[in-house]
Design an enzyme around this catalytic site. Structure first.
Site, PDB file in Angstrom:
ATOM      1  N   GLY A   1      -1.986  -4.302   1.198  1.00 39.15           N
ATOM      2  CA  GLY A   1      -2.089  -5.514   1.999  1.00 39.15           C
ATOM      3  C   GLY A   1      -1.113  -6.602   1.620  1.00 39.15           C
ATOM      4  O   GLY A   1      -1.085  -7.670   2.244  1.00 39.15           O
TER       5      GLY A   1
ATOM      6  N   ASP B   1      -4.422   6.625  10.351  1.00 32.37           N
ATOM      7  CA  ASP B   1      -4.068   5.281  10.815  1.00 32.37           C
ATOM      8  C   ASP B   1      -2.660   5.220  11.399  1.00 32.37           C
ATOM      9  O   ASP B   1      -2.259   4.225  12.006  1.00 32.37           O
ATOM     10  CB  ASP B   1      -4.220   4.253   9.691  1.00 32.37           C
TER      11      ASP B   1
ATOM     12  N   SER C   1       0.811  -1.218   0.000  1.00 31.28           N
ATOM     13  CA  SER C   1       0.000   0.000   0.000  1.00 31.28           C
ATOM     14  C   SER C   1       0.845   1.269   0.000  1.00 31.28           C
ATOM     15  O   SER C   1       0.395   2.319  -0.470  1.00 31.28           O
ATOM     16  CB  SER C   1      -0.939   0.005   1.208  1.00 31.28           C
TER      17      SER C   1
ATOM     18  N   ASN D   1       4.088  -5.321   5.877  1.00 28.33           N
ATOM     19  CA  ASN D   1       2.907  -6.058   6.363  1.00 28.33           C
ATOM     20  C   ASN D   1       3.294  -7.343   7.076  1.00 28.33           C
ATOM     21  O   ASN D   1       2.592  -7.782   7.992  1.00 28.33           O
ATOM     22  CB  ASN D   1       1.964  -6.357   5.195  1.00 28.33           C
TER      23      ASN D   1
ATOM     24  N   HIS E   1       0.251   4.983   7.122  1.00 28.46           N
ATOM     25  CA  HIS E   1       0.448   5.421   5.739  1.00 28.46           C
ATOM     26  C   HIS E   1       0.740   6.922   5.665  1.00 28.46           C
ATOM     27  O   HIS E   1       0.015   7.717   6.270  1.00 28.46           O
ATOM     28  CB  HIS E   1      -0.788   5.094   4.898  1.00 28.46           C
TER      29      HIS E   1
END
Length: 230
Positions: free
Chosen positions: A91, A202, A54, A119, A205
């Site tokens: 993801g 979040d 991402s 991730n 990012h």
């Protein structure tokens, strides 16, 4: 009367001669390559494949704000014949990336930027597994495109994942870069990770401003691999 005929014949001969000369000249000009019409050398555009998750896909950003898009803007401003191919999938883990890499490598690659592992770290996947998958992807690129230049984007995990795991994860990237003789971005999110004002809500990012810094982190390494005239 004969005098008039003679004059007419003389006039006709002159006109015919001039017309023939003009026709021959025009034909010669058509068959002679014009300097203005000379073939212009076509620059070969080389591909920079950015393969990641991402962060590369530009999650939460406008397409023009992602760091790969910003890299393309810089390349264009410098009139460098390179095309950025954004192969980021939100993801994505190193396992998933390794599975889809063969398909992505169907198109020519001149510079390969590998941005995966973040991730894995957030999910607590064993560092040995992440290392194995990253090595497998480097091997695939080298096998398919031996002349391609490779950049490995280093990642880190937050302290909340535990010091032991964080330490094991951190050394994966510099060790793989040294082992495979590839370029290393020490930490992709340098000066961005953990900075509230540079990240989205979040906390993971980068926002538009943070993405500019990420692009700069990549550029510092990428710039040295670019051929000014291709």
């Amino acid at each position: 009367m004969s005098k008039i005929v003679s004059i007419f014949l003389l006039y006709f001969s002159v006109v015919t001669f001039v017309a023939c000369n003009n026709q021959e000249k025009a034909s010669a000009e058509q068959n002679t390559p014009s300097k203005n019409n000379a073939a212009t050398p076509v620059k070969v555009v080389k591909n920079i494949l950015v393969f990641g998750n991402s962060l590369t896909a530009g999650y939460g950003l406008e397409p023009s704000e992602s760091y790969p898009a910003q890299l393309q803007n810089r390349l264009d401003s410098l009139k460098l014949p390179y095309k950025i191919v954004n192969a980021g999938v939100s993801g994505e883990t190193t396992s998933g990336g390794n599975s889809r890499l063969d398909w992505v490598l169907k198109n020519p690659v001149d510079i390969f930027i590998l941005e995966l592992g973040g991730n894995d770290g957030l999910r607590g996947i064993p560092a040995t597994e992440t290392r194995k998958n990253l090595q497998a992807m480097i091997d695939k690129v080298k096998a398919k495109y031996p002349e391609a230049k490779i950049i490995l984007a280093g990642m880190q995990v937050p302290p909340s994942m535990g010091k032991k795991y964080a330490d094991e994860f951190r050394v994966i990237y510099p060790e793989l870069a040294e082992k495979n003789n590839v370029e290393l971005i020490p930490f992709l999110l340098e000066n961005v990770g953990g900075e509230v004002k540079l990240n989205q809500k979040d906390g993971i990012h980068p926002n538009a401003i943070g993405a500019k810094i990420v692009a700069e982190n990549v550029w510092k390494v990428l710039e040295g691999l670019l051929v000014k005239e291709v």
